[in-house]
Design a protein around this motif. Structure first.
Motif, PDB file in Angstrom:
ATOM      1  N   ILE A  52    -105.190 -10.301 -32.214  1.00  0.00           N
ATOM      2  CA  ILE A  52    -104.166 -11.100 -32.898  1.00  0.00           C
ATOM      3  C   ILE A  52    -104.810 -12.335 -33.539  1.00  0.00           C
ATOM      4  O   ILE A  52    -104.558 -12.654 -34.703  1.00  0.00           O
ATOM      5  CB  ILE A  52    -103.052 -11.516 -31.918  1.00  0.00           C
ATOM      6  N   LEU A  97     -98.686  -8.227 -37.522  1.00  0.00           N
ATOM      7  CA  LEU A  97     -98.507  -8.992 -36.284  1.00  0.00           C
ATOM      8  C   LEU A  97     -97.158  -8.693 -35.647  1.00  0.00           C
ATOM      9  O   LEU A  97     -97.066  -8.532 -34.424  1.00  0.00           O
ATOM     10  CB  LEU A  97     -98.637 -10.489 -36.564  1.00  0.00           C
ATOM     11  N   VAL A 101     -97.012  -7.316 -31.871  1.00  0.00           N
ATOM     12  CA  VAL A 101     -96.413  -8.156 -30.825  1.00  0.00           C
ATOM     13  C   VAL A 101     -95.084  -7.566 -30.362  1.00  0.00           C
ATOM     14  O   VAL A 101     -94.783  -7.581 -29.166  1.00  0.00           O
ATOM     15  CB  VAL A 101     -96.275  -9.618 -31.304  1.00  0.00           C
ATOM     16  N   ARG A 104     -95.040  -5.221 -27.482  1.00  0.00           N
ATOM     17  CA  ARG A 104     -95.112  -5.831 -26.148  1.00  0.00           C
ATOM     18  C   ARG A 104     -93.725  -6.190 -25.618  1.00  0.00           C
ATOM     19  O   ARG A 104     -93.574  -6.528 -24.462  1.00  0.00           O
ATOM     20  CB  ARG A 104     -95.993  -7.090 -26.184  1.00  0.00           C
ATOM     21  N   CYS A 117     -97.279 -14.149 -27.183  1.00  0.00           N
ATOM     22  CA  CYS A 117     -97.781 -12.967 -27.893  1.00  0.00           C
ATOM     23  C   CYS A 117     -98.115 -11.793 -26.976  1.00  0.00           C
ATOM     24  O   CYS A 117     -97.960 -10.644 -27.370  1.00  0.00           O
ATOM     25  CB  CYS A 117     -99.004 -13.325 -28.737  1.00  0.00           C
ATOM     26  N   THR A 118     -98.567 -12.074 -25.771  1.00  0.00           N
ATOM     27  CA  THR A 118     -98.941 -10.969 -24.890  1.00  0.00           C
ATOM     28  C   THR A 118     -97.748 -10.336 -24.193  1.00  0.00           C
ATOM     29  O   THR A 118     -97.911  -9.359 -23.477  1.00  0.00           O
ATOM     30  CB  THR A 118     -99.979 -11.411 -23.836  1.00  0.00           C
ATOM     31  N   ASP A 128    -101.287 -17.211 -29.463  1.00  0.00           N
ATOM     32  CA  ASP A 128    -100.171 -18.116 -29.753  1.00  0.00           C
ATOM     33  C   ASP A 128    -100.648 -19.362 -30.487  1.00  0.00           C
ATOM     34  O   ASP A 128     -99.975 -19.849 -31.401  1.00  0.00           O
ATOM     35  CB  ASP A 128     -99.474 -18.502 -28.442  1.00  0.00           C
ATOM     36  N   THR A 150     -89.617 -11.131 -33.686  1.00  0.00           N
ATOM     37  CA  THR A 150     -90.434 -11.253 -32.474  1.00  0.00           C
ATOM     38  C   THR A 150     -91.392 -12.431 -32.593  1.00  0.00           C
ATOM     39  O   THR A 150     -91.569 -13.192 -31.643  1.00  0.00           O
ATOM     40  CB  THR A 150     -91.222  -9.953 -32.190  1.00  0.00           C
ATOM     41  N   LEU A 151     -91.992 -12.599 -33.759  1.00  0.00           N
ATOM     42  CA  LEU A 151     -92.890 -13.734 -33.960  1.00  0.00           C
ATOM     43  C   LEU A 151     -92.123 -15.054 -33.856  1.00  0.00           C
ATOM     44  O   LEU A 151     -92.647 -16.035 -33.310  1.00  0.00           O
ATOM     45  CB  LEU A 151     -93.604 -13.626 -35.309  1.00  0.00           C
ATOM     46  N   VAL A 154     -91.616 -15.832 -30.219  1.00  0.00           N
ATOM     47  CA  VAL A 154     -92.846 -16.418 -29.671  1.00  0.00           C
ATOM     48  C   VAL A 154     -92.976 -17.879 -30.120  1.00  0.00           C
ATOM     49  O   VAL A 154     -93.276 -18.762 -29.309  1.00  0.00           O
ATOM     50  CB  VAL A 154     -94.083 -15.592 -30.089  1.00  0.00           C
TER      51      VAL A 154
END
Length: 194
Positions: A52, A97, A101, A104, A117-118, A128, A150-151, A154
């Motif tokens: 990432i 990305l 991500v 996950r 991110c994980t 991150d 999702t980003l 985060v």
């Protein structure tokens, strides 16, 4: 190269001042000096985090530097708009990305303040640290960040984490802040100079 960031410190062992530049070199140094702070213990997660970080550091960031965009515009004798080209490269990177991500988060876990991110319930990592300024820059290029839920999840967790609060540009000793920072950065308009 007259670029930021740089980290300068006094090495007691070597009895000299050391200056390190380049984001990932500084992050790797700090992680080795203070183990376990930005790197997960699981080797698979380490690989994911580094992937990432490199997508951002090597695959997006250099392509959307203002100097690169300016050179594209000028080099093409304005046949190409460098900012639009840069925005397109940001979008390609953020698309990937988001795909990586979001995998996950496939279990549909409820949003929390530890969504990094994980995956849900994990601590922040180098991934991150790289993602937050990239989303900020995406907004400067008028990329529709709402396309990356999702980003943004985060990013929200990062904004609420003490490390990110303390490292915000407005919190630095040389910051000049006219008004409180908005929750999400506003895109740069064509009338604003960058």
């Amino acid at each position: 190269m007259r670029q930021v960031p740089s980290l300068q410190f006094y090495d007691e062992h070597k009895k000299e001042t050391v200056t390190l530049t380049q984001s990932l070199a500084i992050i790797k140094f700090l992680n080795r000096a203070y183990p376990g702070t930005l790197e997960p213990s699981d080797p698979v997660d380490v690989g994911f985090v580094e992937m990432i970080a490199e997508i951002i550091n090597s695959g997006i960031q250099p392509l959307q530097n203002f100097s690169t965009c300016k050179e594209i515009t000028q080099g093409s004798k304005e046949a190409m708009n460098g900012r639009e080209w840069g925005a397109g490269k940001i979008k390609v990177g953020l698309d990937e990305l988001e795909r990586l991500v979001s995998a996950r988060y496939a279990g549909g876990e409820a949003e929390s303040n530890s969504d990094f991110c994980t995956g849900p319930g994990t601590p922040p990592t180098v991934a991150d640290v790289c993602l937050v300024p990239q989303l900020y820059n995406a907004r400067r290029f008028n990329v529709k960040v709402e396309d990356y839920p999702t980003l943004l999840r985060v990013e929200k967790a990062c904004r609420e984490h003490e490390w990110f609060k303390a490292s915000h540009p407005d919190m630095q000793p040389d910051a000049v802040v006219a008004a409180p920072a908005p929750a999400a950065a506003e895109p740069v308009t064509k009338k604003q100079k960058v």
